[in-house]
Design a protein around this motif. Structure first.
Motif, mmCIF file in Angstrom:
data_model
loop_
_atom_site.group_PDB
_atom_site.id
_atom_site.type_symbol
_atom_site.label_atom_id
_atom_site.label_comp_id
_atom_site.label_asym_id
_atom_site.label_seq_id
_atom_site.Cartn_x
_atom_site.Cartn_y
_atom_site.Cartn_z
ATOM 1 N N GLY A 80 -6.139 0.119 -9.328
ATOM 2 C CA GLY A 80 -5.080 0.480 -10.278
ATOM 3 C C GLY A 80 -4.738 1.949 -10.310
ATOM 4 N N PHE A 81 -5.471 2.782 -9.569
ATOM 5 C CA PHE A 81 -5.147 4.222 -9.580
ATOM 6 C C PHE A 81 -3.772 4.458 -8.947
ATOM 7 N N ILE A 82 -3.052 5.390 -9.534
ATOM 8 C CA ILE A 82 -1.778 5.824 -8.953
ATOM 9 C C ILE A 82 -1.586 7.283 -9.349
ATOM 10 N N CYS A 83 -0.917 8.048 -8.516
ATOM 11 C CA CYS A 83 -0.628 9.445 -8.851
ATOM 12 C C CYS A 83 0.900 9.588 -8.991
ATOM 13 N N PRO A 84 1.389 10.740 -9.437
ATOM 14 C CA PRO A 84 2.846 10.885 -9.629
ATOM 15 C C PRO A 84 3.652 10.636 -8.350
ATOM 16 N N LYS A 85 3.067 10.954 -7.179
ATOM 17 C CA LYS A 85 3.802 10.692 -5.938
ATOM 18 C C LYS A 85 4.000 9.191 -5.734
ATOM 19 N N GLY A 86 2.926 8.441 -5.930
ATOM 20 C CA GLY A 86 3.020 6.988 -5.771
ATOM 21 C C GLY A 86 4.014 6.383 -6.746
ATOM 22 N N ALA A 87 4.020 6.929 -7.961
ATOM 23 C CA ALA A 87 4.941 6.408 -8.981
ATOM 24 C C ALA A 87 6.396 6.673 -8.607
ATOM 25 N N ILE A 100 0.865 -1.179 0.000
ATOM 26 C CA ILE A 100 0.000 0.000 0.000
ATOM 27 C C ILE A 100 0.903 1.231 0.000
ATOM 28 N N CYS A 101 0.561 2.207 -0.813
ATOM 29 C CA CYS A 101 1.362 3.432 -0.877
ATOM 30 C C CYS A 101 1.231 4.212 0.441
ATOM 31 N N PRO A 102 2.360 4.579 1.055
ATOM 32 C CA PRO A 102 2.303 5.294 2.332
ATOM 33 C C PRO A 102 2.431 6.807 2.182
ATOM 34 N N LEU A 103 2.279 7.337 0.972
ATOM 35 C CA LEU A 103 2.655 8.737 0.738
ATOM 36 C C LEU A 103 1.512 9.731 0.856
ATOM 37 N N CYS A 104 0.268 9.261 0.944
ATOM 38 C CA CYS A 104 -0.829 10.184 1.296
ATOM 39 C C CYS A 104 -1.956 9.358 1.876
ATOM 40 N N GLU A 105 -3.104 9.990 2.101
ATOM 41 C CA GLU A 105 -4.189 9.319 2.818
ATOM 42 C C GLU A 105 -4.971 8.329 1.960
ATOM 43 N N ALA A 106 -4.717 8.323 0.625
ATOM 44 C CA ALA A 106 -5.588 7.544 -0.261
ATOM 45 C C ALA A 106 -5.354 6.039 -0.175
ATOM 46 N N THR A 107 -4.204 5.614 0.319
ATOM 47 C CA THR A 107 -3.877 4.196 0.526
ATOM 48 C C THR A 107 -4.035 3.347 -0.752
ATOM 49 N N CYS A 108 -3.473 3.839 -1.862
ATOM 50 C CA CYS A 108 -3.576 3.097 -3.126
ATOM 51 C C CYS A 108 -2.704 1.841 -3.086
ATOM 52 N N GLY A 109 -3.187 0.810 -3.750
ATOM 53 C CA GLY A 109 -2.391 -0.400 -3.900
ATOM 54 C C GLY A 109 -1.334 -0.219 -4.974
ATOM 55 N N SER A 137 -5.159 17.724 -3.755
ATOM 56 C CA SER A 137 -4.685 17.022 -2.546
ATOM 57 C C SER A 137 -5.063 15.549 -2.516
ATOM 58 N N ASN A 138 -5.993 15.145 -3.341
ATOM 59 C CA ASN A 138 -6.639 13.833 -3.280
ATOM 60 C C ASN A 138 -7.382 13.615 -1.949
ATOM 61 N N GLY A 139 -7.740 14.714 -1.294
ATOM 62 C CA GLY A 139 -8.584 14.609 -0.103
ATOM 63 C C GLY A 139 -7.800 14.350 1.161
HETATM 64 S S1 SF4 Z 1 -2.928 9.204 -4.327
HETATM 65 FE FE1 SF4 Z 1 -0.751 8.980 -4.890
HETATM 66 S S2 SF4 Z 1 0.436 9.423 -3.024
HETATM 67 FE FE2 SF4 Z 1 -1.692 9.063 -2.427
HETATM 68 S S3 SF4 Z 1 -1.748 6.881 -1.862
HETATM 69 FE FE3 SF4 Z 1 -2.387 7.034 -4.054
HETATM 70 S S4 SF4 Z 1 -0.501 6.778 -5.238
HETATM 71 FE FE4 SF4 Z 1 0.114 7.223 -3.102
#
Ligand code: SF4
Length: 457
Positions: A41-48, A8-17, A175-177
């Motif tokens: 499957g969603f990801i943002c530039p931070k997660g990438a 799980i992505c630890p970089l914001c609150e969205a907790t994307c896989g 902010s993605n919330g």
């Molecule tokens: S929105 Fe981006 S930074 Fe936030 S959990 Fe998803 S991939 Fe990570």
């Protein structure tokens, strides 16, 4: 050899896989995990950028201990010995409250950060606890504590099913919330519009989210509570209050009616820079929608009367029967309890059990405002000892807290300081001992906090 791993992505609150590509021990790629039932499957530039963050060459790999005025690499044993030697005399001479603890935002993004600060605070017995939450979200905790008896019982908008979403002080397209865990929050807003729902944004700025809205109200900064009080007034004035199935559980409606009696749209229009007709329209649309949710975020918290504004957000949801129903504002039911933070055992809410020494700010959730940290270090009073030692955990308040310049100077006056941080940043460079956590790829993970704020259980 290359392999993949899920996390799980630890970089914001969205907790994307995420699906990570790993070569030997190095993370060389990150993409959205299509099989993740929550983020799909969603990801943002931070997660990438997970691999770049994980393998950043600036990241500290070993502890640092100050010797002869210089921070030098040390073994873990030497570092823990230095912590014991530095903290014990402060506690023995000045008592536990002379040790301050600062807990930064990343604590809620790691399993260790969610679990172990409570152990540390319990062992220390200090009341001098300062958190990132007090900078941007404590009004929401306090208002929910007063409304529901649990400062962490924060309802989230049912983004996937609501017919009408009213955002105040929130810009999730950037902010993605926050205090609402939803991978691809922007996509959910677009889906709301695509299914015929309406999006209203109250924000002084024409943000990207405001540009997407059906209606954008550019309220004057700092007048959110007035605007929301006037909307509440309209609900009563035009007989639009409908508690629905909530009715048996709601107390104090007549008191609220009395409190907002004088807050007519006409009375607040000039202060808010919003016409009375627009305020009435906001209230009528909210009441008329088959389902609706009001969601207030950072802009409604970091203003005068932020706690009142946060409370009125929930009052509007309650008075329109939208609290705790599909399409409204829901209480997530996570697999783990919602009180992993140092709020103390059990539930219930009390405010002001103790106060900061200098400005007498009340504690909330056992936390004091981070903006008061500098004065608690650099100001002597008759009430008690100033803070003499500090433990900063995942926190860089010199950069992120109000009046960082004063804090920068104050930290130099401490007898002893420990920083738990992977970087030698503006705050950590004052420390006598720096303890670096492992990079995210080497850390176990579970989102204790964010599962309690997620739009899906
Ligand atoms: S929105 Fe981006 S930074 Fe936030 S959990 Fe998803 S991939 Fe990570």
């Amino acid at each position: 050899m290359s392999r993949t791993a899920l996390r799980i992505c630890p970089l914001c609150e969205a907790t994307c896989g995420l699906t990570l590509t790993i070569e030997d021990t190095r993370v060389t790629g990150a993409r959205g995990d299509r099989d993740d039932v929550f983020s799909k499957g969603f990801i943002c530039p931070k997660g990438a950028s997970f691999g770049a963050v994980d393998g950043d060459p600036d990241r500290l790999r070993t502890p640092l201990v100050r010797r002869d005025g210089e921070l030098r690499e040390a073994t873990w044993e030497e570092a823990f010995d230095a912590v014991a030697a530095g903290l014990r005399p402060v506690v023995e001479r000045h008592g536990p409250h002379a040790v301050g603890v600062v807990l930064g935002n990343p604590n809620v993004h790691t399993m260790a950060g969610a679990l172990y600060p409570q152990v540390l605070l319990g062992a220390l017995g200090t009341r001098s606890v300062f958190t990132a939450s007090t900078v941007d979200q404590m009004p929401k905790h306090v208002s929910c504590g007063l409304l529901y008896g649990d400062a962490n019982a924060i309802p989230v908008p049912d983004l996937d099913h609501t017919d009408h979403l009213l955002l105040i002080g929130a810009n999730p397209l950037e902010s993605n919330g926050s205090l609402c865990t939803a991978p691809d929050f922007p996509g959910k807003l677009k889906a709301l519009k695509a299914r015929g729902g309406t999006l209203t944004v109250i924000d002084p700025r024409r943000t990207r989210t405001a540009k997407l809205a059906d209606r954008h109200i550019a309220v004057r900064p700092g007048t959110d509570a007035l605007l929301l009080a006037a909307m509440t007034h309209v609900l009563f004035d035009e007989h639009l209050v409908n508690l629905g199935e909530l009715a048996p559980h709601v107390q104090g409606v007549d008191e609220v009616r009395a409190q907002v009696r004088d807050f007519t749209p006409e009375a607040v229009a000039e202060a808010c820079d919003v016409t009375a007709a627009e305020i009435r329209a906001l209230a009528r649309e909210l009441a008329a929608a088959p389902t609706a949710a009001v969601y207030g975020r950072i802009g409604s918290c970091t203003v005068p009367h932020g706690t009142l504004a946060s409370w009125l957000v929930d009052v509007l949801n309650i008075l329109t029967g939208n609290l705790d129903r599909p399409g409204g504002a829901l209480f997530p039911q996570a697999a783990t309890d919602r009180t992993p933070w140092p709020a103390g055992p059990g539930h219930g809410f009390a405010l002001g059990r103790w106060h900061s020494r200098v400005s007498q700010y009340p504690e909330a959730k056992g936390e004091l405002p981070l903006s008061a940290l500098a004065e608690e270090i650099d100001t002597a009073t008759a009430e008690g000892e100033p803070i003499r030692a500090l433990i900063a955990v995942a926190s860089n308040p010199v950069l992120s807290a109000p009046d960082g310049t004063r804090l920068d100077k104050a930290l130099d006056s401490l007898d002893f300081m420990v920083s738990v941080d992977p970087y030698l940043n503006e705050t950590a460079r004052h420390a006598d001992v720096v303890l670096p956590p492992p990079p995210p790829s080497q850390s176990p993970h579970h989102d204790f906090a964010f599962n309690t704020l997620a739009v899906r259980n």
